[in-house]
Design a protein around this motif. Structure first.
Motif, short mmCIF file in Angstrom:
data_model
loop_
_atom_site.label_atom_id
_atom_site.label_comp_id
_atom_site.label_asym_id
_atom_site.label_seq_id
_atom_site.Cartn_x
_atom_site.Cartn_y
_atom_site.Cartn_z
N ASN A 1 0.85 -1.19 0.00
CA ASN A 1 0.00 0.00 0.00
C ASN A 1 0.88 1.24 0.00
O ASN A 1 1.84 1.32 0.76
N ALA B 1 0.06 5.41 0.06
CA ALA B 1 -1.04 6.37 0.17
C ALA B 1 -2.35 5.57 0.14
O ALA B 1 -2.47 4.57 0.83
N SER B 2 -3.30 5.94 -0.71
CA SER B 2 -4.54 5.16 -0.74
C SER B 2 -4.58 4.23 -1.94
O SER B 2 -5.64 3.80 -2.36
N GLY B 3 -3.41 3.92 -2.48
CA GLY B 3 -3.35 3.01 -3.62
C GLY B 3 -2.38 1.88 -3.38
O GLY B 3 -1.97 1.61 -2.25
N ILE B 4 -2.03 1.20 -4.48
CA ILE B 4 -1.10 0.07 -4.42
C ILE B 4 0.13 0.43 -5.25
O ILE B 4 0.01 0.81 -6.41
N GLU C 1 -1.30 2.25 -8.57
CA GLU C 1 -2.70 2.21 -8.97
C GLU C 1 -3.57 2.75 -7.85
O GLU C 1 -3.34 2.45 -6.68
N GLN C 2 -4.55 3.54 -8.21
CA GLN C 2 -5.43 4.12 -7.19
C GLN C 2 -6.82 4.35 -7.76
O GLN C 2 -6.98 4.64 -8.95
N GLU C 3 -7.82 4.23 -6.88
CA GLU C 3 -9.18 4.59 -7.28
C GLU C 3 -9.30 6.10 -7.16
O GLU C 3 -9.17 6.66 -6.08
N PRO D 1 -15.17 7.00 -7.18
CA PRO D 1 -15.83 5.70 -7.07
C PRO D 1 -15.95 5.02 -8.44
O PRO D 1 -16.40 5.63 -9.40
N LYS D 2 -15.47 3.79 -8.51
CA LYS D 2 -15.56 2.95 -9.71
C LYS D 2 -14.64 3.42 -10.85
O LYS D 2 -14.72 2.90 -11.96
N THR E 1 -10.70 3.75 -11.71
CA THR E 1 -9.37 3.41 -11.23
C THR E 1 -8.32 3.78 -12.27
O THR E 1 -8.51 3.54 -13.46
N GLN F 1 -24.34 -0.61 -12.39
CA GLN F 1 -24.31 -1.78 -11.51
C GLN F 1 -23.25 -2.78 -11.98
O GLN F 1 -23.44 -3.98 -11.94
N ASP F 2 -22.11 -2.26 -12.40
CA ASP F 2 -20.97 -3.06 -12.89
C ASP F 2 -21.27 -3.82 -14.18
O ASP F 2 -20.51 -4.69 -14.60
N ASN F 3 -22.40 -3.52 -14.83
CA ASN F 3 -22.70 -4.22 -16.08
C ASN F 3 -21.96 -3.61 -17.26
O ASN F 3 -21.81 -4.24 -18.30
N LYS G 1 -17.10 -3.29 -22.32
CA LYS G 1 -17.77 -4.57 -22.15
C LYS G 1 -19.13 -4.32 -21.52
O LYS G 1 -19.23 -3.59 -20.54
#
Lengths: 459, 270
Positions: free
Chosen positions: A303, A305-308, A340-342, A345-346, A348, A392-394, A417
């Protein structure tokens, strides 16, 4: 050729209609208000009869411009593919053994994945064995996976340093599902799990090379011929290592996790002894071949900060000790760092910086006759991945780009997709290559740029 | 087992009939204590547990999707850090995908995803916890629990059956709601209904417990539903085959289990 392509297109369109029709049929029978009598995947059911899963997919992709050296350049992808997967657990396979109380030790898992496909680009149909494995444990601490399998390790996102397992670049470039970038090899993987340190050891008895860009489906630039080449005359047909024990591939990873600045940091050390996975060496008879490669490396992922954050290093050591043989690849140092970080929301964002250093560059410059196609001493590459999911992630929108400031070339991979439901999804995307020069890593694939669509029905 | 809940329930009924005021001497009056108990009941039952779960996701047009998975959980400390392993079995396109979470209240969770098609262990950056969990109307946070220190809690009312607790985020920017109200069952401490309100004071989201039962002495939700009142969509979540105190070791929640899910704990006990 025109006839062949027309029939390929017809087959693909026809198969698309079949996929759509079967999907509609399926949803028509699924109109009940709840799970109803749907079983919870009863244990007895799975143990006695095999359950089959998979998908039927039709895919079509076309080139954005003509490739003048390819004889048949209309389609980059035109196929109907049926995947059949099954798995079976035999829970008391080793119950006579000492570790009968431990289900890790006692259970055997068998899994197989097979593709049947009709390919309108290469012509004809075929079987493709994706996986055929047995998973079991020989003690509480040792897992074994043997068979035809996909293998992956390392921290890079579509950039590979210590992952010297087989890749399928033709699938990647033509817009097949990302899963096909990793190709199977017939290997024995043994994993030891200790309290602090874990060890993976992979033995691939017969060398497995990448499905590289060989001049079929996509053309490539040949520095020897000083031009873009394609099949049949320009097809790369490398000499393969003989099938002896010492020509097998040996890969090892020692890994674990530790607390680093209050975060769970995953560290790993890597080793590989085998061959370059692409035929980037030339022998005295002017034939391409896979030259020996030994590599050592390390990685860290944690980790930040707030990412990887992740970083990886690899030292590639080949047969050209002095670096003065232009027909063999130079020894290399490869380095990667990424984050990588968000962002929202949703949404990245991932960014990576990679460099590749030719370790005996001076020796190379003195021995290659001043080749204008000589690789740079330092090759740099940036990658960017942006992923956004909505509805909804579709709906998943993704953009991945490679950009090299040293080669002045790029490769963009946009895709969208959409999941219509649990069974049916459509992916539309592109593989866009370009560069300032015709011979660079991505620049040579300028004419390979394509857009594609895949319709998949999963069962 | 039945006696364990029947007795307090009976006492409540007797007590309620004695005094007209539903506030009892035995009632808790500290909202933080009530919420802490509710958190332990909802997310920390026993030291570890397994459950199979399935979701029926319906959008406003009535279109359905399904998810089915098995969850393993182990607590590092009660009310504190815990680990989850989620193994998906449906739908077909996510079958055998595995999700590993090290939950750390008060800081970002560590999360990993295993994609079997690529044999890839992907570490996922900490994300907004109030976004859809696997495409359902549940949020990630509904499934793993919201840190109790993230809200200010106030006991609004005590009825015969419920503690009604009003909650406001400590950091208003950290959540999409301006407040939420929880109906916490006085005897079981299960939050049986939670309603979320936006800045305009409008109710837009509801989470309800539809059924629960006692499993090994722990009141356990077996069916719940979340309704998105704005879109008209809803997700029903059912739990089955729960078992507690199985004796899972910390090592179950590791990369080994991502690559080779632990059959020992995933299969139903016989």
């Amino acid at each position: 050729m025109v006839v062949k392509n027309a029939s390929a297109l017809l087959r693909v369109l026809l198969s698309s209609a079949i996929v759509l029709a079967s999907a509609n049929l399926y949803s028509a029978t699924e109109d009940d208000d709840s799970w109803g009598d749907d079983a919870w995947g009863d244990e007895a059911e799975t143990e006695q009869g095999l359950q089959f899963h998979g998908f039927i997919e039709s895919a079509v992709g076309g080139r954005l411009s003509n490739d003048s050296v390819l004889q048949d350049d209309d389609f980059t992808l035109a196929e109907l593919r049926a995947r059949i997967e099954t798995e079976r657990f035999i829970d008391d396979a080793f119950s006579h053994g000492a570790s009968s109380d431990n289900a890790r030790g006692g259970s055997l898992r068998l899994s197989a994945k097979l593709d049947l496909y009709v390919d309108g680009v290469d012509g004809g149909g075929d079987l493709y064995l994706r996986e055929a494995i047995a998973d079991f444990s020989i003690s509480d601490d040792v897992d074994v996976r043997v068979g035809h399998q996909i293998l992956t390790w390392g921290t890079g996102d579509l950039v590979f340093l210590n992952d010297l397992f087989v890749k399928d670049w033709q699938s990647f470039f033509s817009g097949r599902d990302d899963e096909y970038l990793k190709a199977p090899s017939t290997s024995l993987k043994t994993s030891f799990y200790g309290d602090d340190v874990n060890i993976d050891f992979v033995w691939t008895p017969v060398f497995s090379h990448d499905n590289f860009i060989s001049g079929e489906r996509f053309s490539y630039f040949s520095p020897m011929a000083n031009s873009q080449q394609a099949a049949p005359s320009g097809k790369v047909i490398p000499v393969e290592p003989s099938k002896t024990f010492s020509h097998g591939e040996f890969a090892a990873r020692v890994h674990g996790s530790a607390q680093l600045l209050g975060s769970n940091a995953e560290w790993a050390l890597y080793g590989y002894r085998g061959f370059w996975k692409q035929p980037n060496a030339v022998n005295s008879r002017n034939q391409p071949f896979y030259s020996p490669l030994t590599s050592l490396g390390a990685s860290l992922r944690t980790n930040v900060a707030s990412g990887i954050g992740h970083t990886e290093l690899a030292w590639y050591n080949g047969d050209d000790d002095q670096g003065n043989n232009p027909l063999l690849p130079n020894n290399q140092l490869r380095f990667l760092v990424g984050y990588e970080q968000e962002l929202l929301p949703k949404l990245t964002l991932g960014v990576q910086y990679y460099f590749e250093n030719q370790l005996d560059y001076d020796a190379l410059t003195k021995s290659d006759g001043g080749s204008i196609y000589r690789v740079d001493e330092h090759r740099e590459l940036w990658t960017m991945r942006m992923t956004y999911s909505a509805m909804q992630d579709n709906l998943i929108m993704s953009w991945f780009s490679f950009y090299s400031p040293t080669d002045q070339d790029y490769y963009h991979r946009p895709s969208v997709k959409y999941r219509f439901n649990d069974e049916l999804n459509l992916t539309v995307g592109g593989n866009i290559f370009g560069g300032e020069q015709a011979h660079t890593f991505f620049g040579q694939f300028d004419d390979a740029s394509n857009v594609y669509a895949r319709l998949r029905w999963s069962y | 087992m039945f006696k364990l809940i029947a007795k307090p329930a009976l006492m409540v009924i007797l007590a309620a009939s004695t005094w007209s005021n539903p506030l009892l001497a035995s009632d808790l009056t500290d909202a933080n204590e009530i919420v802490a108990n509710a958190n332990l009941t909802s997310y920390y039952a026993a030291n570890d547990g397994r459950s199979e779960a399935r979701m029926l996701i319906k959008d406003a047009q009535g279109r359905e999707q399904k998810r089915q998975f098995t969850i393993l959980r182990r607590d590092r400390s009660d009310g504190g850090e815990q680990d989850f392993l989620v193994v998906f079995s449906r739908p077909a396109d996510v079958r055998n995908t595995v999700f590993l979470v090290a939950k750390k209240p008060g800081s970002d969770d560590d999360r990993w995803l295993y994609l079997p098609g690529l044999d890839l262990v992907k570490r996922i950056s900490a994300g907004d916890k109030r976004t859809s969990f696997v495409g359902s109307h549940y949020f990630y946070e509904d499934v793993s629990g919201r840190g109790i220190a993230e809200d200010n809690h106030q006991l609004k009312e005590t009825t015969e059956q419920y503690y009604i607790v009003e909650n406001q985020p400590v950091d208003p920017k950290s959540a999409e709601f301006s407040r939420y109200t929880a109906w916490i069952n006085k005897s079981t401490f299960l939050p049986e209904k939670i309603e979320y309100f936006d800045e305009g004071g409008e109710l837009y989201r509801r989470v309800e417990v539809l059924a629960s039962e006692l499993v090994q002495g722990h009141e356990t939700v077996t069916k719940s539903r979340v309704s998105d009142l704005r879109s008209g969509g809803q997700t029903t979540l059912e739990f089955r085959f729960q078992a507690y105190d199985l004796g899972m070791e910390q090592a179950v929640f590791s990369e080994r289990s991502l690559r080779k899910p632990p059959r020992e704990w995933l299969r139903r006990s016989r």
